[in-house]
Write an enzyme that holds these catalytic residues in place. Structure first.
Site, PDB file in Angstrom:
ATOM      1  N   GLY A  84       5.036   6.583  -0.099  1.00 20.54           N
ATOM      2  CA  GLY A  84       5.665   6.582   0.997  1.00 20.54           C
ATOM      3  C   GLY A  84       5.687   8.235   1.668  1.00 20.54           C
ATOM      4  N   ARG A 152      -6.905   6.374   7.701  1.00 19.60           N
ATOM      5  CA  ARG A 152      -5.753   6.969   8.705  1.00 19.60           C
ATOM      6  C   ARG A 152      -5.930   7.060   9.422  1.00 19.60           C
ATOM      7  NH1 ARG A 152      -3.692   9.702   4.211  1.00 19.60           N
ATOM      8  NH2 ARG A 152      -1.768  10.682   5.432  1.00 19.60           N
ATOM      9  N   ASP A 292       2.754   7.879 -11.743  1.00 21.94           N
ATOM     10  CA  ASP A 292       2.421   7.993  -9.752  1.00 21.94           C
ATOM     11  C   ASP A 292       1.824   6.603  -9.714  1.00 21.94           C
ATOM     12  OD1 ASP A 292       2.725   8.200  -7.709  1.00 21.94           O
ATOM     13  OD2 ASP A 292       1.425   9.337  -7.394  1.00 21.94           O
TER      14      ASP A 292
END
Length: 400
Positions: A84, A152, A292
């Site tokens: 996030g 992005r 992760d």
């Protein structure tokens, strides 16, 4: 999700907890104000009910801070904040985090913080806070606008380069220690010098290049994944420019890590370390996962509000997770002359098969081999030079 069983007595698991380990802290879970097309973490929201409010509570923050500091048996304890997008929590959350770190800091222990951000929310107040509290800020930036904006984007599909570059200039203006994380994908991988020289022009002195590789649910490759050939060409192209002009001035993490492998036989970055398991992930509610890149039901260790952090980290399941990286290497990896530098790469990328049918070959293997072969002679010269310099520095002074 059910936590993994702890082996025997809880104390036994605690005793096997490593002297030092890292935790990637996700205070907003997978919640983010961007919708990057290659993001591997956005889908993790499916692990939780649809009405989940992805915000870490003060109770979880304090419990983790206390447990993490108590568990560290090394001089520095670093808190790694990611998402996030962690800045969605607001600066006051991180002010509380710093106060708690001061509250629980052990004598002789130094506490550090590193925050990874897309930069959208950074402003003067944020940057002053980061500098005053000595945060290392990692900014996600994929090169010039034509490359950065391809993947992005915002939730509305809008470009984000101007916001990211503005954040870079703010970090520089306020003197915040920072680096750039560049995801090398199918688009920007074909232009290594365009990307690298852009960062040089922008005054970036610390760069992380991370290869994008992912699979579709049916096992096919995502369209944004860099090919092994492009990854190798990208590294070779940047390396040559770096060696000729910028070595010692610009820190490129993957090159520095490779040099460590040649010099001391141990890589700096976890993806090329011999074993895994010392870099875990903490979700917003205290759920702890093996890594992760393995935040899923199969790698859920438990919740730190119910089971001590050290017991989860020292569990046999987590220790086995770390060993599998080395134990799972196929013959083609074990016989490779660059195993000492690569160690099979990150397990998340082991979804290819070798020519002989060996399973779990790193998808990017050919690219890494190309780079290591290309850089080998230079790495040998550099490591020899480091050895001679260290010998001279350690030679005792003599008076005549």
């Amino acid at each position: 999700m059910n936590p993994k069983d702890l082996p025997g007595e809880e104390g036994a698991a605690v005793s096997r907890c490593p002297r030092a380990f890292h935790v990637i802290i996700k205070p907003t879970g997978s919640a983010c104000n961007l919708d990057c097309r290659y993001c591997f973490y956005l889908p993790k929201k499916a692990l939780y009910p649809p009405d989940t409010r992805f915000r870490m509570s003060g109770e979880v923050l304090e419990s983790f801070t206390r447990q993490y500091i108590e568990s560290q048996q090394v001089p520095v304890a670093t808190f790694y904040w990611q998402g996030g997008e962690p800045t969605l929590m607001g600066a006051d959350f991180f002010r509380s985090a710093v106060e708690l770190q001061r509250k629980y800091r052990k004598r002789g222990l130094r506490v550090a913080n590193a925050l990874q951000t897309n930069g959208v929310l950074l402003g003067d107040e944020w940057c002053r806070f980061l500098r005053e509290n000595r945060f290392l800020a990692g900014l996600s930036l994929d090169g010039p606008a034509r490359y950065h904006d391809y993947y992005r984007v915002s939730h509305g599909g809008n470009p984000t380069f101007k916001q990211a570059r503005r954040a870079l200039k703010l970090l520089q203006y306020h003197g915040v220690a920072h680096n750039v994380l560049c995801v090398v994908n199918r688009m920007n991988a074909a232009a290594p010098l365009d990307v690298y020289r852009f960062f040089k022009r922008e005054g970036v002195s610390h760069i992380q290049f991370i290869p994008a590789a992912g699979r579709m649910p049916d096992g096919g490759l995502t369209e944004w994944s860099v090919t092994p050939e492009l990854w190798g060409d990208f590294l070779c192209g940047v390396f040559d420019d770096w060696v000729c002009h910028d070595m010692g001035e610009i820190d490129v993490q993957i090159f520095e890590s490779a040099l460590e492998s040649w010099y001391v036989g141990e890589a700096q970055i976890c993806s090329h370390a011999e074993i895994c398991g010392a870099c875990l992930a903490l979700e917003h509610n205290g759920d702890l996962f093996s890594c992760d890149h393995f935040v899923d039901v199969d790698h859920y260790l438990g919740n730190i509000m119910k089971t001590p952090l050290t017991a989860l980290v020292g569990s046999e399941f987590q220790r086995e997770f770390g060993r599998v990286k080395q134990d799972g290497l196929g013959a083609s990896c074990r016989q490779c002359g660059f195993l000492f530098a690569c160690n099979g790469g990150c397990p998340k990328d082991r979804f290819a098969s070798a020519a002989g049918g060996d399973p779990e070959l790193n998808y990017l293997c050919a690219g890494y081999k190309k780079f290591y072969s290309h850089a080998e002679k230079t790495m040998i010269v550099l490591s020899d030079s480091l050895e001679r310099r260290n010998q001279l520095e350690s030679f005792p002074d003599t008076e005549y």
